[in-house]
Design an enzyme around this catalytic site. Structure first.
Site, PDB file in Angstrom:
ATOM      1  N   TYR A 132     -22.658  21.121  12.219  1.00 49.09           N
ATOM      2  CA  TYR A 132     -22.635  19.717  11.807  1.00 49.09           C
ATOM      3  C   TYR A 132     -22.172  18.828  12.963  1.00 49.09           C
ATOM      4  O   TYR A 132     -22.761  17.782  13.240  1.00 49.09           O
ATOM      5  CB  TYR A 132     -21.708  19.547  10.603  1.00 49.09           C
ATOM      6  CG  TYR A 132     -21.823  18.213   9.910  1.00 49.09           C
ATOM      7  CD1 TYR A 132     -22.765  18.009   8.899  1.00 49.09           C
ATOM      8  CD2 TYR A 132     -20.991  17.152  10.264  1.00 49.09           C
ATOM      9  CE1 TYR A 132     -22.870  16.777   8.263  1.00 49.09           C
ATOM     10  CE2 TYR A 132     -21.093  15.923   9.628  1.00 49.09           C
ATOM     11  CZ  TYR A 132     -22.033  15.742   8.624  1.00 49.09           C
ATOM     12  OH  TYR A 132     -22.134  14.526   8.011  1.00 49.09           O
ATOM     13  N   ILE A 188     -15.924   9.371   3.418  1.00 46.89           N
ATOM     14  CA  ILE A 188     -16.507   8.420   2.473  1.00 46.89           C
ATOM     15  C   ILE A 188     -16.727   9.103   1.125  1.00 46.89           C
ATOM     16  O   ILE A 188     -17.088  10.281   1.063  1.00 46.89           O
ATOM     17  CB  ILE A 188     -17.865   7.884   3.004  1.00 46.89           C
ATOM     18  CG1 ILE A 188     -17.711   7.336   4.426  1.00 46.89           C
ATOM     19  CG2 ILE A 188     -18.424   6.820   2.062  1.00 46.89           C
ATOM     20  CD1 ILE A 188     -16.781   6.166   4.572  1.00 46.89           C
ATOM     21  N   THR A 208     -18.678  10.300  -1.222  1.00 44.18           N
ATOM     22  CA  THR A 208     -20.075  10.671  -1.452  1.00 44.18           C
ATOM     23  C   THR A 208     -20.132  12.062  -2.061  1.00 44.18           C
ATOM     24  O   THR A 208     -19.173  12.826  -1.979  1.00 44.18           O
ATOM     25  CB  THR A 208     -20.870  10.689  -0.131  1.00 44.18           C
ATOM     26  OG1 THR A 208     -20.354  11.740   0.710  1.00 44.18           O
ATOM     27  CG2 THR A 208     -20.773   9.360   0.594  1.00 44.18           C
TER      28      THR A 208
END
Length: 251
Positions: A157, A190, A192
């Site tokens: 990532y 965040i 999400t």
């Protein structure tokens, strides 16, 4: 501040939830016709229908950004159906397994890089060509705080998000004189679905404990910056990487 997207066509990938959905809503509120693209057909359709119910203009499209042919078809469809492409947000992404670098499975490495890095390249390749044909446009690529710092057990990532920042800078240099502005945004922690899936991982909990604002950000806070960068208010901003992280990377 009125961002002035009337008459503009915007493409948002990974728009079925989270940041992509928030960006799509804000673009539509500012007058853009939005193509909500996602690999999840139901999610894309739901967001597009919600936008239309609020008086905005939106349609949905199913696409896997890891498939170059699918991305080419997506952009071609947008241009043919909507009459052009002026704005794009390359937001689609996925998370991978959490393993130390030497233990990282090769299949997972390639899968994540195909979506998070190759997918952004494929999108830019076809979006830029479409924008150049019609005199220019603006693109925002979704990186991460992991485009500038590292996170143990997240080598794939982190590598992909660093790569997105590099791609953004190179493309911005190449197309600045052709009227295409390209920037990257690096969200921090965040609220999400992607973050929620990993809250039980010890390294994620440790990182969240270091958050100076003592809270997680919202998709709408990220969308506000994305939409500004797409607007003519940001007409001299290109090739840059903007963090939305509540001072996390200021440590």
């Amino acid at each position: 501040m009125k961002l002035g997207f009337d008459g503009k066509v915007a493409l948002v990938t990974g728009a079925g939830s989270g940041i992509g959905a928030a960006v799509s809503r804000q673009l539509a509120e500012e007058g853009a016709e939005v193509v909500v693209a996602d690999i999840d057909a139901d999610a894309a359709q739901t967001v597009a229908a919600e936008i239309r119910s609020q008086g905005g203009r939106a349609r949905h499209h199913v696409a896997d950004v890891a498939d170059a042919g699918a991305v080419e078809g997506l952009v071609k469809s947008v241009v043919e159906t909507c009459g052009g492409l002026h704005l794009a947000v390359n937001n689609a992404g996925t998370d991978g397994v959490r393993k130390a670098t030497a233990d990282y499975p090769l299949d997972d490495w390639h899968r994540l890089l195909n979506v998070n890095l190759n997918g952004v390249f494929y999108c830019m390749k076809y979006e830029i060509a479409a924008m150049v044909e019609t005199g220019g446009g603006a693109i925002v690529n979704m990186s991460s705080i992991l485009g500038s710092v590292g996170l143990p057990t997240a080598s794939a990532y982190t590598a992909a998000k660093h790569g997105v920042v590099g791609l953004t800078k190179v493309a911005a240099l190449e197309y600045a004189r052709m009227g295409v502005r390209i920037n990257a945004v690096g969200p921090g922690w965040i609220e999400t679905p992607l973050l929620s899936e990993h809250l039980e991982i010890a390294s994620t909990r440790r990182m969240l404990a270091l958050q100076p604002m003592a809270r997680r950000g919202t998709p709408e806070e990220v969308a506000a910056l994305v939409c500004f960068l797409l607007s003519e208010q940001a007409s001299f901003i290109s090739g840059s990487y903007h963090l939305v992280d509540g001072a996390y990377t200021a440590h």
